[in-house]
Design an enzyme around this catalytic site. Sequence first.
Site, PDB file in Angstrom:
ATOM      1  N   CYS A   2     -12.031  -7.693   6.176  1.00  0.00           N
ATOM      2  CA  CYS A   2     -12.244  -8.660   7.256  1.00  0.00           C
ATOM      3  C   CYS A   2     -11.216  -9.779   7.180  1.00  0.00           C
ATOM      4  CB  CYS A   2     -13.627  -9.268   7.135  1.00  0.00           C
ATOM      5  SG  CYS A   2     -14.939  -8.062   7.087  1.00  0.00           S
ATOM      6  N   ARG A  27      -4.687  -6.079   8.256  1.00  0.00           N
ATOM      7  CA  ARG A  27      -5.732  -5.868   7.252  1.00  0.00           C
ATOM      8  C   ARG A  27      -6.680  -4.731   7.655  1.00  0.00           C
ATOM      9  NH1 ARG A  27      -6.585 -11.045   4.246  1.00  0.00           N
ATOM     10  NH2 ARG A  27      -8.772 -10.557   4.000  1.00  0.00           N
ATOM     11  N   TRP A  74     -14.251  -5.604   9.274  1.00  0.00           N
ATOM     12  CA  TRP A  74     -14.122  -4.242   8.720  1.00  0.00           C
ATOM     13  C   TRP A  74     -15.515  -3.963   8.175  1.00  0.00           C
ATOM     14  CZ3 TRP A  74     -10.263  -0.523   7.657  1.00  0.00           C
ATOM     15  CH2 TRP A  74     -10.497   0.344   6.596  1.00  0.00           C
ATOM     16  N   ASN A 100     -16.579 -13.451   5.197  1.00  0.00           N
ATOM     17  CA  ASN A 100     -16.040 -12.289   4.469  1.00  0.00           C
ATOM     18  C   ASN A 100     -16.785 -12.182   3.155  1.00  0.00           C
ATOM     19  OD1 ASN A 100     -14.167 -12.063   6.454  1.00  0.00           O
ATOM     20  ND2 ASN A 100     -12.386 -12.518   5.172  1.00  0.00           N
ATOM     21  N   GLY A 101     -16.963 -10.971   2.657  1.00  0.00           N
ATOM     22  CA  GLY A 101     -17.644 -10.802   1.372  1.00  0.00           C
ATOM     23  C   GLY A 101     -18.962 -10.091   1.564  1.00  0.00           C
ATOM     24  N   GLU A 480      -3.224  13.360 -10.845  1.00  0.00           N
ATOM     25  CA  GLU A 480      -3.045  12.241  -9.917  1.00  0.00           C
ATOM     26  C   GLU A 480      -1.749  11.487 -10.238  1.00  0.00           C
ATOM     27  OE1 GLU A 480      -4.070  11.502  -7.178  1.00  0.00           O
ATOM     28  OE2 GLU A 480      -3.709   9.363  -6.918  1.00  0.00           O
ATOM     29  N   LYS A 484       1.380  11.099  -7.614  1.00  0.00           N
ATOM     30  CA  LYS A 484       1.943   9.787  -7.229  1.00  0.00           C
ATOM     31  C   LYS A 484       3.446   9.795  -7.416  1.00  0.00           C
ATOM     32  CE  LYS A 484      -0.591   8.551  -5.425  1.00  0.00           C
ATOM     33  NZ  LYS A 484      -1.954   8.781  -5.095  1.00  0.00           N
ATOM     34  N   GLU A 487       5.229  12.045  -4.743  1.00  0.00           N
ATOM     35  CA  GLU A 487       5.242  11.661  -3.342  1.00  0.00           C
ATOM     36  C   GLU A 487       6.065  10.423  -3.055  1.00  0.00           C
ATOM     37  OE1 GLU A 487       0.625  10.123  -3.462  1.00  0.00           O
ATOM     38  OE2 GLU A 487       1.487  10.585  -1.513  1.00  0.00           O
ATOM     39  N   HIS A 503       0.396  28.909 -22.863  1.00  0.00           N
ATOM     40  CA  HIS A 503       0.315  30.125 -22.036  1.00  0.00           C
ATOM     41  C   HIS A 503       1.446  30.186 -21.012  1.00  0.00           C
ATOM     42  CE1 HIS A 503      -3.430  30.815 -24.051  1.00  0.00           C
ATOM     43  NE2 HIS A 503      -3.735  29.551 -23.802  1.00  0.00           N
ATOM     44  N   LYS A 602      -0.207   8.749   6.552  1.00  0.00           N
ATOM     45  CA  LYS A 602      -1.380   8.167   5.899  1.00  0.00           C
ATOM     46  C   LYS A 602      -2.641   8.947   6.247  1.00  0.00           C
ATOM     47  CE  LYS A 602      -3.510   5.251   3.332  1.00  0.00           C
ATOM     48  NZ  LYS A 602      -3.379   5.563   1.902  1.00  0.00           N
TER      49      LYS A 602
HETATM   50  C1  F6R Z   1      -1.812  10.866  -1.887  1.00  0.00           C
HETATM   51  C2  F6R Z   1      -2.540  10.794  -0.643  1.00  0.00           C
HETATM   52  C3  F6R Z   1      -3.014  12.064  -0.025  1.00  0.00           C
HETATM   53  C4  F6R Z   1      -4.439  11.881   0.493  1.00  0.00           C
HETATM   54  C5  F6R Z   1      -4.907  13.109   1.269  1.00  0.00           C
HETATM   55  C6  F6R Z   1      -6.336  12.973   1.727  1.00  0.00           C
HETATM   56  O1  F6R Z   1      -1.473   9.599  -2.330  1.00  0.00           O
HETATM   57  O2  F6R Z   1      -2.753   9.748  -0.116  1.00  0.00           O
HETATM   58  O3  F6R Z   1      -2.954  13.126  -0.916  1.00  0.00           O
HETATM   59  O4  F6R Z   1      -5.278  11.646  -0.606  1.00  0.00           O
HETATM   60  O5  F6R Z   1      -4.081  13.285   2.390  1.00  0.00           O
HETATM   61  O6  F6R Z   1      -6.491  11.885   2.560  1.00  0.00           O
HETATM   62  P1  F6R Z   1      -7.913  11.256   2.842  1.00  0.00           P
HETATM   63  O7  F6R Z   1      -8.397  10.665   1.570  1.00  0.00           O
HETATM   64  O8  F6R Z   1      -7.660  10.214   3.898  1.00  0.00           O
HETATM   65  O9  F6R Z   1      -8.784  12.366   3.318  1.00  0.00           O
END
Ligand code: F6R
Length: 607
Positions: A2, A27, A74, A100-101, A480, A484, A487, A503, A602
């Site tokens: 928010c 935001r 939000w 907010n909060g 993970e 990171k 990507e 293996h 995203k």
């Molecule tokens: C990696 C990343 C993607 C998402 C994937 C799923 O940093 O952001 O691998 O995790 O596209 O996205 P959501 O979580 O929005 O379903």
Amino acid sequence: MCGIVGYIGTRHAAPLLMQGLRRLEYRGYDSAGIATLENGSLFCERSVGHIDALKEKIGDQRPEGTIGLAHTRWATHGGVSEKNAHPHRACNDSLVIVHNGIIENYRELRAELQATHTFTSDTDSEVLAHLIEVEYQGDLRHAVARALKKVRGTYGVVVMHASEPERLIAARMGSPLVIGMGKGEYFVASDATPLLPYTKDVTYLDDGEIAELRRGEVRIYDLLEQSVQKNIHHIEWDDEQAQKQGYSHFMLKEIFEQPIVFRDAVRGRKIPEEGTAYLGGLNMSEPQMRAVSRVLFVACGTAYHAGMIGKYAFERLARIPCEVEVASEFRYRDCVLDENTLVFAISQSGETADTLAAVREARRKGAIVRGIVNVVGSTIARETDGGTYIHAGPELAVASTKAFTNMVAVILLYALQFGRLKHMSLAAGQEFLQAHFDISTKMEEVLQQNDEVARIAQRYVHYRDFLFLGRGINYPVALEGSLKLKEISYIHSEAYPAGEMKHGVNALLGPELPVLAVMTKNQLYEKMRSNVEEVRARGSKVILIATEGDTDARAIADDVIFVPQTIEALEPLLNTIPLQLFAYHVATLLGRDVDRPRNLAKSVTVE
Ligand code: F6R
């Protein structure tokens, strides 16, 4: 997350507030509202959707007044609707607030007030408006101070009263507020972005402080209403820097937000005296929960890794057989599901096409389907029959960081809640929560090593391949970390469960392949240590994530990043952070577009 903006001065407030809301759009929000005050009468308008929708709603009403406040919401408590949008008014329409909060004890407060007050929203924030109204005896600052003493939780709040056109009251506890010092005019906002076109001189409110903004001055008090002296800071940031709050990228800002948003994810969801958690959105009775014979996580990418951690946690804590599946595979597989299978769809955006298709498929086959989602009101949140928002706030960097930790945080609480309904003892549940209690502080400790991680990244930035290793619950952490790095730096990397190396993958080891290994002190420590020694013996450089106090770690590694000790189930919440930072620093050293890596989006709304 928010956003708040408030103004008092000599100019027409409404256009300034609307402009402030636009500057807060980054935001993320789902609804917006504005209130101004002129000649003792309050103007208030709210709308679902974009600021333009609010503008349309205001139409030619021309809100007058040189004092006002506005908000972008939000959603957390209460769905996305006009009635839940801020500002909120108390009963007699004289008092208006933006907040907010999260007010943790809002249910109790609401129950107390309900006999004499009429509530028009489902929010925790509206309770605060009524509380202040109860305390109001002609002095808004006193009323706010008295009301806040009854509140448990977090707030950044701005309040205005029709009988007091000469002042705005703002208060902070855990939710940031900054005051902009103009000439004969003052602004208050949830971050500096809306203030910057008007002033760069600001004062930051600290927790427990109440500010009184008048046209000629600002005074700040503590909750005991004693005056507090504050410094004025001059901000050098431009707009984009302000949105990033001084961080060089949104990704770094979001990595650093993890301790705060973790607290938001778990706040009000733990019951320490019963050694359990309560995630109300699950919408299942206790007998229904006990009847669950199998849990299935479906997700993509980072969310899938959170699900893998969920598998370890659910089987360990809840003793329920658990599987995790990439959504794009699940949707085309003839998966066997029944009415006792609980399917959790995990998604930051709540819009990922494959995860959504998996939700529809699982529902069609009669499973119980719930969401673990960040974006409120998103399609997956709407199409599941309940679930939990992870409260990570908007994640703007394409690479997911804080959403991952909050997904894990929520899944762990689910594992605890199910565990306590099945085999887990009160003592074991309490022990879990005891360890859980200081995780956010430990996350802060990990983040303090950012400079050290940056130095390590410098030493490895020229490599073209990396291998990440983990075992048990830290295997998904390795996956993970590897994702990171791939990507955002475009460097090839792979992740393996360390026991699998013999293996095949051992063939790759050598001076050209550095290895990042998660070797924290848990039940698999000795096994992991042997794997690391084998890697070292074959000439690969080794970077270790190790537990503080592990004096042997340095002897078997080239570089070590230490993390505080915690129980095994909670380790991913700490161990992932240095790997996020490592990826970030390698990518920035290579000059990559960290927040918008090539070829990625995203929200993946296509198959
Ligand atoms: C990696 C990343 C993607 C998402 C994937 C799923 O940093 O952001 O691998 O995790 O596209 O996205 P959501 O979580 O929005 O379903």
